[in-house]
Design an enzyme around this catalytic site. Structure first.
Site, PDB file in Angstrom:
ATOM      1  N   GLY A   1     -41.298  -5.646 -34.168  1.00 24.68           N
ATOM      2  CA  GLY A   1     -41.458  -7.041 -33.774  1.00 24.68           C
ATOM      3  C   GLY A   1     -40.671  -7.509 -32.555  1.00 24.68           C
TER       4      GLY A   1
ATOM      5  N   TRP B   1     -41.465  -7.301 -29.369  1.00 24.31           N
ATOM      6  CA  TRP B   1     -42.346  -8.015 -28.427  1.00 24.31           C
ATOM      7  C   TRP B   1     -42.603  -9.429 -28.945  1.00 24.31           C
ATOM      8  CZ3 TRP B   1     -46.863  -5.036 -25.625  1.00 24.31           C
ATOM      9  CH2 TRP B   1     -46.311  -3.967 -24.904  1.00 24.31           C
TER      10      TRP B   1
ATOM     11  N   ASP C   1     -50.071  -5.088 -37.652  1.00 27.28           N
ATOM     12  CA  ASP C   1     -49.606  -3.695 -37.703  1.00 27.28           C
ATOM     13  C   ASP C   1     -49.990  -3.129 -39.072  1.00 27.28           C
ATOM     14  OD1 ASP C   1     -47.187  -2.156 -35.852  1.00 27.28           O
ATOM     15  OD2 ASP C   1     -47.704  -1.263 -37.790  1.00 27.28           O
TER      16      ASP C   1
ATOM     17  N   ASP D   1     -55.167  -2.833 -40.057  1.00 28.77           N
ATOM     18  CA  ASP D   1     -55.428  -1.649 -39.226  1.00 28.77           C
ATOM     19  C   ASP D   1     -56.304  -2.061 -38.039  1.00 28.77           C
ATOM     20  OD1 ASP D   1     -56.379   0.757 -38.130  1.00 28.77           O
ATOM     21  OD2 ASP D   1     -56.324   1.751 -40.086  1.00 28.77           O
TER      22      ASP D   1
ATOM     23  N   ASP E   1     -49.043  -2.494 -28.011  1.00 25.83           N
ATOM     24  CA  ASP E   1     -48.044  -1.437 -27.840  1.00 25.83           C
ATOM     25  C   ASP E   1     -48.300  -0.370 -28.906  1.00 25.83           C
ATOM     26  OD1 ASP E   1     -45.795  -0.358 -26.567  1.00 25.83           O
ATOM     27  OD2 ASP E   1     -44.378  -1.332 -27.930  1.00 25.83           O
TER      28      ASP E   1
ATOM     29  N   LYS F   1     -50.655  -0.253 -24.064  1.00 21.58           N
ATOM     30  CA  LYS F   1     -50.007   1.052 -23.885  1.00 21.58           C
ATOM     31  C   LYS F   1     -51.034   2.130 -24.175  1.00 21.58           C
ATOM     32  CE  LYS F   1     -46.972   2.702 -26.960  1.00 21.58           C
ATOM     33  NZ  LYS F   1     -45.617   2.584 -27.510  1.00 21.58           N
TER      34      LYS F   1
HETATM   35  C1  LIG Z   1     -44.132   1.445 -30.549  1.00 19.71           C
HETATM   36  S1  LIG Z   1     -44.497   0.602 -32.022  1.00 19.71           S
HETATM   37  C2  LIG Z   1     -44.613  -1.067 -31.463  1.00 19.71           C
HETATM   38  C3  LIG Z   1     -43.282  -1.676 -31.117  1.00 19.71           C
HETATM   39  C4  LIG Z   1     -43.381  -3.161 -30.899  1.00 19.71           C
HETATM   40  N1  LIG Z   1     -44.047  -3.483 -29.642  1.00 19.71           N
HETATM   41  C5  LIG Z   1     -42.029  -3.831 -30.875  1.00 19.71           C
HETATM   42  O1  LIG Z   1     -41.640  -4.280 -29.797  1.00 19.71           O
HETATM   43  O2  LIG Z   1     -41.375  -3.923 -31.922  1.00 19.71           O
HETATM   44  C6  LIG Z   1     -46.153   1.037 -32.318  1.00 19.71           C
HETATM   45  C7  LIG Z   1     -46.759   0.457 -33.565  1.00 19.71           C
HETATM   46  O3  LIG Z   1     -48.159   0.755 -33.623  1.00 19.71           O
HETATM   47  C8  LIG Z   1     -48.505   0.702 -34.993  1.00 19.71           C
HETATM   48  N2  LIG Z   1     -49.832   1.264 -35.261  1.00 19.71           N
HETATM   49  C9  LIG Z   1     -50.213   2.556 -35.218  1.00 19.71           C
HETATM   50  N3  LIG Z   1     -51.503   2.680 -35.590  1.00 19.71           N
HETATM   51  C10 LIG Z   1     -51.950   1.426 -35.862  1.00 19.71           C
HETATM   52  C11 LIG Z   1     -53.215   0.903 -36.288  1.00 19.71           C
HETATM   53  N4  LIG Z   1     -54.267   1.713 -36.526  1.00 19.71           N
HETATM   54  N5  LIG Z   1     -53.322  -0.431 -36.476  1.00 19.71           N
HETATM   55  C12 LIG Z   1     -52.266  -1.254 -36.251  1.00 19.71           C
HETATM   56  N6  LIG Z   1     -51.047  -0.810 -35.858  1.00 19.71           N
HETATM   57  C13 LIG Z   1     -50.889   0.515 -35.661  1.00 19.71           C
HETATM   58  C14 LIG Z   1     -47.383   1.498 -35.664  1.00 19.71           C
HETATM   59  O4  LIG Z   1     -47.313   1.210 -37.046  1.00 19.71           O
HETATM   60  C15 LIG Z   1     -46.164   1.002 -34.881  1.00 19.71           C
HETATM   61  O5  LIG Z   1     -45.482  -0.005 -35.558  1.00 19.71           O
END
Ligand SMILES: C[S@@+](CC[C@H](N)C(=O)[O-])C[C@H]1O[C@@H](n2cnc3c(N)ncnc32)[C@H](O)[C@@H]1O
Length: 197
Positions: A52, A54, A72, A89, A114, A154
């Protein structure tokens, strides 16, 4: 030679000192400064938002009159009154649409992603999955972003990246690719910033 992984690098330390949940916040800050994304009163979608950081930054920038939605597949601890959190998802379009209807949201000012797939260690598989998730973000952004609204995503560079970028350039305007300073040295991620026609 790439530098070894450093869990306590300067960005992680800075995030801890400044009360942010993750070092990735500094990537969004740099993108925001360069592309002037976020303003008071905006409605923002953040995909792949856990833990969280961002959203912490977005919440300050959009202020109490703005609204941010964070999704997420893992839970996110509450952030602020103007941030609504959903365990969803990104690939489940029907559930996302139902949530947006419940929130009474018809248009976003900005869409952020992200998202990073759970990595397998097999570069081609991880990169393909990253592109697949990012394409799902683009589908939603095409539908819900206001004209002229910006989308930040990203994506992992690799075999499918050029084709992905070609499609983005075909369907969106002012497409830019950048690697913020806080990106880890060993990472093959980049951020694509584009604007809706
Ligand atoms: C790098 S982290 C994001 C960090 C976030 N921007 C922050 O600043 O805290 C990437 C996130 O993508 C989520 N993610 C991966 N696959 C996903 C999906 N199919 N649907 C939603 N979120 C997903 C992961 O659970 C993870 O929390």
């Amino acid at each position: 030679m790439p530098k070894p992984y450093q869990p306590n690098d300067k960005w992680s330390q800075k995030a801890a000192e400044e009360g942010y949940r993750a070092r990735s916040v500094y990537k969004l800050m740099e993108i925001d400064t360069r592309f002037r994304l976020l303003r008071h009163g905006m409605t923002v979608l953040d995909c792949g938002a856990a833990p969280g950081s961002w959203l912490q930054y977005v919440a300050q920038k959009i202020g109490p009159k703005g609204k941010a939605i964070g999704i997420d597949t893992t839970d996110i601890e509450p952030i602020a009154d103007n941030v609504h959190l959903y365990r969803l998802d990104m690939m489940n379009e029907a559930a996302l649409e139902a949530m947006l209807a419940q929130e009474n949201i018809h248009q976003f000012s900005v869409v952020l992603s992200d998202i990073a797939p759970n990595t397998t260690g097999i570069k081609d598989v991880d990169q393909w999955r990253s592109v697949e998730l990012t394409e799902a973000v683009l589908v939603l952004a095409q539908k819900y972003l206001k004209p002229g609204g910006k989308c930040v995503m990203k994506v992992f560079r690799g075999a499918d990246f050029d084709e992905f970028l070609r499609k983005v350039k075909r369907d969106w305007k002012n497409v830019k690719v950048m690697t913020p300073k806080a990106t880890r040295d060993r990472s093959f991620e980049v951020y694509v910033i584009c604007e809706k026609h």
